[in-house]
Write a protein that holds these residues in place. Structure first.
Motif, PDB file in Angstrom:
ATOM      1  N   LYS A  73     -13.847 -24.591 -21.509  1.00 29.99           N
ATOM      2  CA  LYS A  73     -14.160 -25.986 -21.176  1.00 29.99           C
ATOM      3  C   LYS A  73     -14.797 -26.088 -19.795  1.00 29.99           C
ATOM      4  O   LYS A  73     -15.700 -26.902 -19.572  1.00 29.99           O
ATOM      5  CB  LYS A  73     -12.886 -26.828 -21.240  1.00 29.99           C
ATOM      6  N   ASN A  82     -18.339 -27.828 -19.269  1.00 24.55           N
ATOM      7  CA  ASN A  82     -18.490 -29.115 -18.586  1.00 24.55           C
ATOM      8  C   ASN A  82     -19.108 -29.018 -17.200  1.00 24.55           C
ATOM      9  O   ASN A  82     -19.158 -30.004 -16.462  1.00 24.55           O
ATOM     10  CB  ASN A  82     -17.147 -29.858 -18.520  1.00 24.55           C
ATOM     11  N   SER A 129     -21.608 -26.227 -25.524  1.00 31.06           N
ATOM     12  CA  SER A 129     -22.600 -26.590 -24.512  1.00 31.06           C
ATOM     13  C   SER A 129     -23.835 -25.704 -24.437  1.00 31.06           C
ATOM     14  O   SER A 129     -24.685 -25.923 -23.581  1.00 31.06           O
ATOM     15  CB  SER A 129     -21.923 -26.584 -23.138  1.00 31.06           C
TER      16      SER A 129
END
Length: 287
Positions: A70, A74, A94
């Motif tokens: 994560k 992010n 992502s």
């Protein structure tokens, strides 16, 4: 953006904070028993990369594989040394990309294991029914994804119902609790088990392996989708990582024992991990 940093700055932090201008943020998983030791272990690598890349490199230990995935997804980290499943999650979330793979005793692969105590009476995976079992955290390849995939292939779609009790914890804790007889069995990987035996943290005679996976790709060095746009920087990073093997001859503290460098790689190397994620439903196809 590619200014030369004559003053090397390596700041270790746990939960974020102000970043040095143009700093590269390096995230690493909790490979060692505690954060303090983990920081000390990977600080030399951060310093080495700072020299090679000509930019400050800030080291950040993240205490779970899922959290590290994560963090890369992010934008909290730019580069991450992470487990294969964590990398696949970050790639799926992502577009983070693998650019290198770490070598262990010269090899880019390792094995997931399932272990039990020698006196447990458990000899096969079928014997685990109704027993207590520990997985690693849900971002772990060998501790969660690959064992879950194996159980699914055996027709066990819900381990929570197959076992009498399920825990999700650290690899070191799994080994310790199994060898003490506090857990019937658990999932781990060969590198961790061997290291704990070598360090005297557990005794080989106090656990036995009841299942070994097919070869799995070692931990990935992944970069964020934003950093991947800087092709020149990525090429410099890959070159720096490929030179670590030679550098270890004069600077053995760059990596923990048995890690012998890095080899250039890409997303294709981790396709088997992605396939396992899709098969178990833990990963959804990207749209």
């Amino acid at each position: 953006m590619l200014r030369i940093a004559l003053l090397l700055l390596v700041t270790v932090f746990a939960t974020g904070g102000a970043l040095a201008a143009d700093a590269i943020r390096l995230g690493v998983g909790l490979f060692q028993p505690d954060k303090e030791k983990n920081d000390a272990t990977y600080r030399p690598l951060a310093e080495y990369l700072s020299k090679k890349l000509g930019k400050p490199v800030e080291l950040r230990t993240v205490d779970s594989w899922e959290g590290l995935a994560k963090s890369l997804a992010n934008g909290e980290t730019d580069i991450a040394l992470m487990g294969p499943w964590g990398y696949v999650l970050a790639n799926n979330q992502s577009g983070a990309q693998a650019v290198a793979t770490i070598l262990y005793d010269g090899k880019p692969e390792y094995f997931a294991l399932m272990i039990t105590h020698p006196t447990s009476g458990i000899n096969t995976l079928a014997d685990l029914k109704g027993k207590t079992f520990a997985f690693g955290d849900k971002g772990s390849t060998s501790g969660y994804l690959i064992p879950t995939h194996q159980f699914l292939k055996m027709g066990i779609s819900d381990p929570e119902k197959f076992f009498s009790k399920v825990l999700y914890t650290k690899h070191q804790a799994i080994e310790t609790q199994v060898t003490r007889g506090e857990l019937d069995a658990g999932a781990d990987y060969d590198r961790n088990r061997n290291a704990m035996i070598e360090q005297g943290l557990i005794k080989a005679a106090d656990s036995k392996i009841i299942w070994t996976s097919a070869p799995l790709p070692n931990d990935a060095v992944a970069v964020s989708a934003d950093m991947m746009k800087d092709k020149a920087m990525v090429a410099r990073l890959q070159q720096a990582l490929e030179q670590v093997g030679a550098e270890l001859k004069t600077n053995p503290s760059l990596l923990p024992a048995h890690y012998t460098g890095f080899v250039k790689s890409d997303d294709k190397l981790y396709s088997s991990i992605r396939d396992a994620g899709l098969a178990t439903g833990k990963l959804q196809p990207r749209k």
